[in-house]
Design an enzyme around this catalytic site. Structure first.
Site, PDB file in Angstrom:
ATOM      1  N   HIS A 229       0.798  -1.046  -0.111  1.00  0.00           N
ATOM      2  CA  HIS A 229       0.091   0.074   0.109  1.00  0.00           C
ATOM      3  C   HIS A 229       0.832   1.145  -0.136  1.00  0.00           C
ATOM      4  CE1 HIS A 229      -3.681   1.858   0.072  1.00  0.00           C
ATOM      5  NE2 HIS A 229      -4.413   1.076   0.956  1.00  0.00           N
TER       6      HIS A 229
ATOM      7  N   ASP B 233      -2.129   2.142  -4.617  1.00  0.00           N
ATOM      8  CA  ASP B 233      -3.413   2.642  -4.169  1.00  0.00           C
ATOM      9  C   ASP B 233      -4.432   1.525  -4.241  1.00  0.00           C
ATOM     10  OD1 ASP B 233      -2.317   4.946  -3.623  1.00  0.00           O
ATOM     11  OD2 ASP B 233      -2.747   6.039  -5.578  1.00  0.00           O
TER      12      ASP B 233
END
Length: 431
Positions: free
Chosen positions: A403, A407
Site C-alpha cells: 500500500h 493505491d
C-alpha cells in the site's frame, strides 16, 4: 600422519560469513578426495563443500545452523604425509579452501552472524555398517541424513525417517533402506503410538538453512510492507473450455497447458495499463522502478521449503513457451538445481496451490516487488446468468499489494482487468 584443515571457502561476491546447513560426515569417518562433506548457505544460494584430500575426520568446526566466518576452520582431517596444519603454529600452512559446487541449490536472503565453535557431535550409525531393517532409535529432534527424494517417498509412505537405518555415507538413508524398512514384520508399525493411544512425546525442529531464510524473509516482508489484500471471483468456464480444447488439439505436439500460462498472459496485458503494479520498491533509497519486462516469480513448494523461480520476459512468450518455461524452472527449484539467476529478478509473483488453493488466501508480497497474485481452486457453483440459474466454474483470485506504492483503486482495477481477460479468453490474443 599429518593434519589437513579445510577452511570455510570464500564463495565470492563479498560474502563475509555463511551458514553451516548440514554435515555429511562425522568425527571418525573416512572421507575421500572430492567427497562432499557439508552444505553451506550464503545470502543467495546453498553450495556443497567437497574435501580436497582423503583421510579420517578429526573434528568439525561447527553445528548446523551456525553462521561461520569465511576463512574459519570448517573441518580437520588426518591424512597421510605432513598435511597443511602444524600443531602450535596457530594456522594451517598454505591452506587452500576447497572448490565449491558450481550450481547453487536455492535462493536465500541474508543471514545474521553467530559465533562458530569446534565441536564433536555424537556418533551416528556408521556409513560402513551392514544394512538392516531393524528399527534404529534416534532422538526425537535428530534429523537423519536423506535426499529430498527419499524424504518425499518416506512422507508419502507414512514412514518416520528417525526409525530407519541408513546404510549410506555418514548414515545417509537410501532408497534401499526404505525398501528394507517396508518389508519388516508388522511389529515395526507398533513402534509408534496407535490412533487412540495417549501421546506425551514432542519434537523440536531447529529452524536452520532454507527454513530460517524463509522465516527471515517473510518476517521482513510483513514488518516493512504495508500489506493489503483484494479478492475477486472469476467465471473461468469459457477459459477452461478453451484450455481443454487446446490441449486436445495441440497437447501431443506442443505440450499440455495448465491454467498458469493463461494467468501470466492476463497479467502481462493488465500490466501495460497499470505499470505501477509491475514494479519494485527500494524503500531505503525511496525509489520505485516500473519495469517494462514482466519477470513473473512462480512460487514453488519444494521438499526444502518455498522458493520463487522466475519466468523471464513473460511478455515475449507464447502460451506454450511460457508453460514450458514455468514447468522447467519450477522443476529445477524443486530438485535444488535452479541457478542464482533463475531464482532472482522477478518483478511480480504468481502463487497457486492448485486443487489445494482453498477459497481465499492472503499471500505475502515478495519484496522488493509490490504485488503478488494468488490463485484459489476452481469449483462448480450455481450462478445466475441472464436470469437463469446455471452451473459455472468459478475461481477466486486472492492478491496482495504494497500500500506504500499501490493505491487500493489501482489494485482493484488491475485485478478487474485480469478478470475481464480471463472471462473473455479470446481477448487474451487480441492486440
Amino acid at each position: 600422519m599429518g593434519t589437513h584443515v579445510i577452511k570455510m571457502p570464500d564463495i565470492g561476491e563479498g560474502i563475509a560469513q555463511v551458514e553451516l546447513v548440514e554435515w555429511f560426515v562425522k568425527v571418525g569417518d573416512t572421507v575421500t578426495e572430492d567427497q562432499v562433506v557439508a552444505d553451506v548457505m550464503t545470502d543467495k544460494a546453498t553450495v556443497e563443500i567437497p574435501s580436497p584430500v582423503t583421510g579420517k575426520v578429526l573434528a568439525l568446526g561447527g553445528q548446523p545452523g551456525e553462521v561461520m566466518a569465511v576463512g574459519s576452520e570448517l573441518i580437520r582431517i588426518e591424512v597421510e604425509g605432513a598435511g597443511n596444519y602444524q600443531e602450535g603454529a596457530g594456522k594451517p600452512a598454505a591452506a587452500t579452501p576447497p572448490a565449491v559446487a558450481a550450481a547453487p541449490k536455492a535462493s536465500v536472503p541474508e543471514a545474521q552472524p553467530q559465533p562458530a565453535v569446534v565441536s564433536t557431535p555424537a556418533a551416528a550409525p556408521s556409513g560402513n555398517a551392514q544394512r538392516s531393517p531393524t528399527i534404529v532409535p534416534r532422538e526425537a529432534n535428530e534429523r537423519p541424513l536423506a535426499s529430498p527424494a527419499v524424504r518425499k517417498r518416506a512422507l508419502d509412505a507414512g514412514i518416520e525417517l528417525r526409525y530407519v537405518h541408513g546404510s549410506g555415507p555418514a548414515g545417509r538413508i537410501l532408497h534401499e533402506d526404505l525398501d528394507a524398512f517396508l518389508v519388516q514384520p508388522s511389529t515395526s508399525s507398533a513402534s509408534g503410538p496407535g490412533g487412540y493411544a495417549r501421546r506425551d512425546d514432542s519434537e523440536q525442529v531447529p529452524v536452520i538453512g532454507l527454513r530460517r531464510k524463509i522465516a527471515q524473509r517473510m518476517q521482513d516482508a510483513k514488518r516493512r510492507v504495508a500489506h493489503f489484500s483484494y479478492v475477486e471471483e472469476i467465471d473461468v468456464t469459457a477459459l477452461e473450455e478453451l484450455r481443454v480444447h487446446l490441449n486436445k488439439k495441440h497437447g501431443d505436439s506442443r505440450g499440455k497447458l495448465t491454467l498458469l500460462p493463461f494467468l501470466v498472459r492476463a497479467m502481462v496485458i493488465a500490466a501495460r495499463e497499470f505499470p505501477q503494479i509491475n514494479a519494485t520498491y527500494d524503500d531505503e533509497a525511496q525509489l520505485i522502478t516500473r519495469h517494462g519486462a514482466v519477470h513473473v516469480g512462480i512460487a514453488t513448494q519444494g521438499d526444502n521449503g518455498l522458493m520463487v523461480p522466475v519466468l523471464r520476459h513473460a511478455e515475449a512468450g507464447s502460451l506454450w513457451s511460457n508453460a514450458s518455461e514455468i514447468a522447467r524452472v519450477a522443476n529445477a527449484a524443486r530438485n535444488n538445481k535452479a541457478s542464482r539467476e533463475e531464482l532472482s529478478g522477478s518483478t511480480i509473483t504468481l502463487t497457486s496451490l492448485g486443487a489445494l488453493g482453498g477459497i481465499v488466501s492472503t499471500p505475502v508480497v515478495n519484496t522488493p516487488e509490490v504485488a503478488i497474485v494468488g490463485v484459489n481452486r476452481i469449483v462448480e457453483r450455481p450462478m445466475v446468468v441472464n436470469g437463469q440459474i446455471v452451473v459455472r466454474k468459478m475461481m477466486n483470485l486472492s492478491s496482495s499489494f504494497d500500500h506504500r506504492v499501490v493505491d487500493g483503486m489501482d489494485a482493484a482495477l488491475f485485478i478487474q482487468a485480469i478478470r475481464g481477460l480471463l472471462e473473455q479468453p479470446a481477448s487474451l490474443f487480441v492486440e
